[in-house]
Design an enzyme around this catalytic site. Structure first.
Site, PDB file in Angstrom:
ATOM      1  N   MET A  29     -11.993   4.214  -4.042  1.00 25.41           N
ATOM      2  CA  MET A  29     -12.341   3.032  -3.243  1.00 25.41           C
ATOM      3  C   MET A  29     -11.123   2.303  -2.674  1.00 25.41           C
ATOM      4  SD  MET A  29     -15.553   3.251  -3.250  1.00 25.41           S
ATOM      5  CE  MET A  29     -16.188   1.693  -2.660  1.00 25.41           C
ATOM      6  N   ARG A  30     -10.118   3.034  -2.246  1.00 24.87           N
ATOM      7  CA  ARG A  30      -8.986   2.418  -1.558  1.00 24.87           C
ATOM      8  C   ARG A  30      -8.872   3.040  -0.176  1.00 24.87           C
ATOM      9  NH1 ARG A  30      -8.358  -1.972  -3.706  1.00 24.87           N
ATOM     10  NH2 ARG A  30      -6.375  -2.247  -2.635  1.00 24.87           N
ATOM     11  N   ILE A  31      -8.636   2.214   0.816  1.00 24.65           N
ATOM     12  CA  ILE A  31      -8.407   2.753   2.157  1.00 24.65           C
ATOM     13  C   ILE A  31      -6.964   3.251   2.212  1.00 24.65           C
ATOM     14  CG2 ILE A  31      -8.221   2.144   4.610  1.00 24.65           C
ATOM     15  CD1 ILE A  31     -10.561   0.207   4.137  1.00 24.65           C
ATOM     16  N   LEU A  32      -6.802   4.478   2.653  1.00 25.06           N
ATOM     17  CA  LEU A  32      -5.461   5.073   2.661  1.00 25.06           C
ATOM     18  C   LEU A  32      -4.749   4.791   3.988  1.00 25.06           C
ATOM     19  CD1 LEU A  32      -6.289   8.496   1.009  1.00 25.06           C
ATOM     20  CD2 LEU A  32      -5.282   6.474  -0.062  1.00 25.06           C
TER      21      LEU A  32
ATOM     22  N   HIS B 197     -18.578  11.447   1.695  1.00 26.44           N
ATOM     23  CA  HIS B 197     -19.116  10.161   2.141  1.00 26.44           C
ATOM     24  C   HIS B 197     -20.647  10.238   2.074  1.00 26.44           C
ATOM     25  CE1 HIS B 197     -19.381   6.386   4.228  1.00 26.44           C
ATOM     26  NE2 HIS B 197     -20.276   6.917   5.044  1.00 26.44           N
TER      27      HIS B 197
ATOM     28  N   GLU C 102     -25.079  15.491  -2.875  1.00 27.38           N
ATOM     29  CA  GLU C 102     -23.606  15.415  -2.943  1.00 27.38           C
ATOM     30  C   GLU C 102     -23.065  16.381  -3.993  1.00 27.38           C
ATOM     31  OE1 GLU C 102     -21.648  11.531  -3.137  1.00 27.38           O
ATOM     32  OE2 GLU C 102     -23.481  10.593  -2.412  1.00 27.38           O
TER      33      GLU C 102
ATOM     34  N   ASN D 273     -12.763  14.374   1.572  1.00 24.43           N
ATOM     35  CA  ASN D 273     -13.495  13.209   1.050  1.00 24.43           C
ATOM     36  C   ASN D 273     -14.983  13.487   1.144  1.00 24.43           C
ATOM     37  OD1 ASN D 273     -13.945  10.424   0.252  1.00 24.43           O
ATOM     38  ND2 ASN D 273     -14.502  10.012   2.390  1.00 24.43           N
TER      39      ASN D 273
ATOM     40  N   ARG E 192       0.817  -1.230   0.000  1.00 23.83           N
ATOM     41  CA  ARG E 192       0.000   0.000   0.000  1.00 23.83           C
ATOM     42  C   ARG E 192       0.835   1.258   0.000  1.00 23.83           C
ATOM     43  NH1 ARG E 192      -5.440  -0.234   2.918  1.00 23.83           N
ATOM     44  NH2 ARG E 192      -5.942  -2.429   2.958  1.00 23.83           N
TER      45      ARG E 192
HETATM   46  C1  GRF Z   1     -20.546   8.747  -3.971  1.00 28.05           C
HETATM   47  O1  GRF Z   1     -21.769   8.364  -3.410  1.00 28.05           O
HETATM   48  C2  GRF Z   1     -19.585   9.174  -2.902  1.00 28.05           C
HETATM   49  O2  GRF Z   1     -20.194   9.800  -1.822  1.00 28.05           O
HETATM   50  C3  GRF Z   1     -18.996   7.865  -2.472  1.00 28.05           C
HETATM   51  O3  GRF Z   1     -18.870   7.115  -3.643  1.00 28.05           O
HETATM   52  C4  GRF Z   1     -19.822   7.568  -4.596  1.00 28.05           C
HETATM   53  C5  GRF Z   1     -19.054   7.959  -5.813  1.00 28.05           C
HETATM   54  O4  GRF Z   1     -19.885   8.310  -6.875  1.00 28.05           O
HETATM   55  N1  GRF Z   1     -17.771   8.075  -1.749  1.00 28.05           N
HETATM   56  P1  GRF Z   1     -19.294   9.068  -8.124  1.00 28.05           P
HETATM   57  O5  GRF Z   1     -18.139   8.226  -8.655  1.00 28.05           O
HETATM   58  O6  GRF Z   1     -18.834  10.414  -7.662  1.00 28.05           O
HETATM   59  O7  GRF Z   1     -20.411   9.156  -9.108  1.00 28.05           O
END
Ligand code: GRF
Length: 215
Positions: free
Chosen positions: A93-96, A112, A177, A110, A68
Site C-alpha cells: 500500500m505505498r505508491i512507488l 489490482h 486473484e 502488481n 520516499r
Molecule cells: C488484493 O485485493 C489486491 O488485489 C490488492 O490488495 C489486496 C491485498 O490482499 N492490491 P492480500 O493482502 O493479498 O490478501
C-alpha cells in the site's frame, strides 16, 4: 531450469502472497518466493511467510519521514542482498516513485482488484457496484510510473450479481486473484509475457486460456 528468485511486497494479510507461495511449492514452478518484504511491522502476511520458512524483512516507511526515495533505496538494497530477480507487489500500500519503478522495469508486477483501466485506486468493489458494471475482476500488470497502470499481463473476470455487497464482490474477486496471480507470475518468470508497446503478448496456441480467466 533455474527458478526466478522472486520477492513479494506486502502491507497486510498477504493472501495473494500465500497463493504465490503455494504455487511455488511445486518444484516445476518457474519462480521461487525467496523473500517477503513488508512496509508494516504488524502485517499478518509476515507470520504466514515465516511459517513457510521464507526470509522476511520489514522496511517501515515511517522510519524515513516522508523521504520516499530513501525508503525505496532501502527496499532496493534488501532486494539486491537477497539476489532477487522479480518483484511481485501483493497488497503493497505505498505508491512507488520512478526511482524503484525504473530500477525494476519489466521485472516488477502488481495485482489490482479491478479490470483495469477501470477503477484504478482504492474502493474498487464499491465503485464497481455504484457504476452498475456487470463484469468485474482483477488485473496483473507490469508496474509503471503511473499508479495502477502499465502493460496488462492477465485479467480474471467475475460476474456482478444483483444481490452483491462490496464484501461479497470482494470475496469473489479475491478468489480469482488467487488463481490469477500465480499464472501471471509464471508467464513472466518463463519469459512468455512479452511487452510490445503498451501491450503484453503471451503468444501460444490458446491465448484466451493463457492470459484470461473468465466466468
Ligand atoms: C488484493 O485485493 C489486491 O488485489 C490488492 O490488495 C489486496 C491485498 O490482499 N492490491 P492480500 O493482502 O493479498 O490478501
Amino acid at each position: 531450469m533455474s527458478r526466478k528468485r522472486t520477492a513479494v511486497l506486502i502491507s497486510g494479510r498477504g493472501s495473494n502472497m500465500g497463493a504465490l507461495i503455494s504455487a511455488a511449492l511445486v518444484p516445476s514452478y518457474p519462480a521461487e518466493i525467496a523473500l517477503v518484504i513488508s512496509n508494516r511491522p504488524d502485517a499478518k502476511g509476515l507470520e504466514r511467510a515465516q511459517e513457510f520458512s521464507i526470509p522476511t524483512a520489514v522496511v517501515d516507511h515511517k522510519d524515513f519521514q516522508g523521504d520516499r526515495e530513501a525508503f525505496e533505496k532501502a527496499i532496493d538494497e534488501v532486494l539486491h542482498e537477497h539476489k532477487i530477480e522479480l518483484v511481485a507487489l501483493a497488497g503493497f500500500m505505498r505508491i512507488l516513485t520512478p526511482y524503484l519503478v525504473n530500477a525494476w522495469s519489466g521485472r516488477m508486477i502488481n495485482i489490482h482488484p479491478a479490470l483495469l483501466p477501470s477503477f484504478k485506486g482504492l474502493a474498487t468493489h464499491e465503485r464497481a457496484l455504484e457504476e452498475g458494471v456487470k463484469l468485474h475482476g482483477a488485473t496483473v500488470h507490469f508496474v509503471s510510473a503511473e499508479m495502477d497502470d502499465g502493460p496488462i499481463i492477465m485479467q480474471g473476470a467475475v460476474p456482478v450479481l444483483d444481490q452483491d455487497t462490496p464484501d461479497a464482490l470482494a470475496a469473489r474477486v479475491l478468489d480469482v486473484e488467487h488463481r490469477l496471480y500465480p499464472r501471471a507470475l509464471e508467464l513472466v518468470a518463463t519469459g512468455k509475457a512479452k511487452v510490445s508497446g503498451a501491450r503484453v503478448l503471451t503468444g501460444g496456441e490458446d491465448q484466451t486460456s493463457s492470459n484470461l480467466i473468465w466466468p
